[in-house]
Motif scaffolding. Sequence first.
Motif, PDB file in Angstrom:
ATOM      1  N   GLU A  25     -97.683  54.574  27.565  1.00 32.36           N
ATOM      2  CA  GLU A  25     -96.491  55.404  27.381  1.00 32.36           C
ATOM      3  C   GLU A  25     -95.662  54.892  26.203  1.00 32.36           C
ATOM      4  O   GLU A  25     -95.153  55.669  25.417  1.00 32.36           O
ATOM      5  CB  GLU A  25     -95.644  55.413  28.659  1.00 32.36           C
ATOM      6  N   ASN A  26     -95.513  53.561  26.093  1.00 29.70           N
ATOM      7  CA  ASN A  26     -94.742  52.964  25.007  1.00 29.70           C
ATOM      8  C   ASN A  26     -95.526  51.813  24.386  1.00 29.70           C
ATOM      9  O   ASN A  26     -95.367  50.660  24.770  1.00 29.70           O
ATOM     10  CB  ASN A  26     -93.385  52.466  25.505  1.00 29.70           C
ATOM     11  N   PRO A  27     -96.362  52.120  23.382  1.00 29.97           N
ATOM     12  CA  PRO A  27     -97.131  51.060  22.737  1.00 29.97           C
ATOM     13  C   PRO A  27     -96.286  50.218  21.777  1.00 29.97           C
ATOM     14  O   PRO A  27     -96.791  49.289  21.155  1.00 29.97           O
ATOM     15  CB  PRO A  27     -98.219  51.828  21.972  1.00 29.97           C
ATOM     16  N   ASN A  28     -95.000  50.526  21.652  1.00 27.30           N
ATOM     17  CA  ASN A  28     -94.113  49.834  20.714  1.00 27.30           C
ATOM     18  C   ASN A  28     -92.989  49.113  21.450  1.00 27.30           C
ATOM     19  O   ASN A  28     -91.827  49.206  21.078  1.00 27.30           O
ATOM     20  CB  ASN A  28     -93.539  50.853  19.718  1.00 27.30           C
ATOM     21  N   ASN A  47     -98.117  57.227  21.087  1.00 33.07           N
ATOM     22  CA  ASN A  47     -98.627  57.006  22.447  1.00 33.07           C
ATOM     23  C   ASN A  47     -99.721  58.031  22.735  1.00 33.07           C
ATOM     24  O   ASN A  47    -100.034  58.874  21.890  1.00 33.07           O
ATOM     25  CB  ASN A  47     -97.500  57.023  23.490  1.00 33.07           C
ATOM     26  N   ARG A  48    -100.321  57.975  23.895  1.00 35.94           N
ATOM     27  CA  ARG A  48    -101.462  58.850  24.170  1.00 35.94           C
ATOM     28  C   ARG A  48    -101.083  60.322  24.259  1.00 35.94           C
ATOM     29  O   ARG A  48    -101.929  61.188  24.133  1.00 35.94           O
ATOM     30  CB  ARG A  48    -102.249  58.435  25.399  1.00 35.94           C
ATOM     31  N   ARG A 149     -98.623  58.583   9.027  1.00 36.85           N
ATOM     32  CA  ARG A 149     -99.985  58.413   8.529  1.00 36.85           C
ATOM     33  C   ARG A 149    -100.900  58.208   9.732  1.00 36.85           C
ATOM     34  O   ARG A 149    -100.831  57.173  10.391  1.00 36.85           O
ATOM     35  CB  ARG A 149    -100.093  57.202   7.606  1.00 36.85           C
ATOM     36  N   GLY A 150    -101.727  59.210  10.006  1.00 31.90           N
ATOM     37  CA  GLY A 150    -102.615  59.120  11.165  1.00 31.90           C
ATOM     38  C   GLY A 150    -101.797  58.986  12.429  1.00 31.90           C
ATOM     39  O   GLY A 150    -100.910  59.782  12.703  1.00 31.90           O
ATOM     40  N   GLU A 151    -102.068  57.940  13.194  1.00 29.45           N
ATOM     41  CA  GLU A 151    -101.339  57.733  14.452  1.00 29.45           C
ATOM     42  C   GLU A 151    -100.140  56.802  14.294  1.00 29.45           C
ATOM     43  O   GLU A 151     -99.602  56.310  15.277  1.00 29.45           O
ATOM     44  CB  GLU A 151    -102.284  57.204  15.522  1.00 29.45           C
ATOM     45  N   TRP A 152     -99.701  56.583  13.065  1.00 30.98           N
ATOM     46  CA  TRP A 152     -98.600  55.665  12.803  1.00 30.98           C
ATOM     47  C   TRP A 152     -97.422  56.394  12.182  1.00 30.98           C
ATOM     48  O   TRP A 152     -97.592  57.266  11.328  1.00 30.98           O
ATOM     49  CB  TRP A 152     -99.050  54.550  11.872  1.00 30.98           C
TER      50      TRP A 152
END
Length: 158
Positions: A25-28, A47-48, A149-152
């Motif tokens: 949920e929160n990769p950061n 996140n997913r 950029r992509g997933e970032w």
Amino acid sequence: MYILAWICGLGLLTFVFGDLLDRQENPNREPESVRIENQTEVRLKQNRAGHYVTAGTINGVPVEFMIDTGATDVAIPAHLQERLGLIPTGSVLAQTANGVVRVARTELNSVSIGDITVHNVRANLNPGMNGEQILLGMSVLKQLEFTQRGEWLILRTL
């Protein structure tokens, strides 16, 4: 004895998988900052569900943000007002994803993600928002350079 072992095993699995779900949920949870020349940069991973969720602070108090480029201001669930020490300065009608709602205006002394901090940020206290997540809108993002950029999502000081 077997029952106690099963209970301990199930408790351990719940703890491990609960933490794994929280990270999805929160990769950061602990955003890292990088200094490049005169700028500070923070990279946030999607996140997913495809959202950018991150830990940060408002006036030094830890919070969780969801980046929302469609939000004009920072939108805070009204029930967090006291915890964040916010003072309403008036009210306005706001168009939200759930329709028109009356919100209280407020100003945030500081908003931080990693080593990036912006000051004197417009925000609103929304009584229609539940939960603890705060929408980080354009009143913060317009003070930064941001690129996907992509997933970032890359946030950079100006």
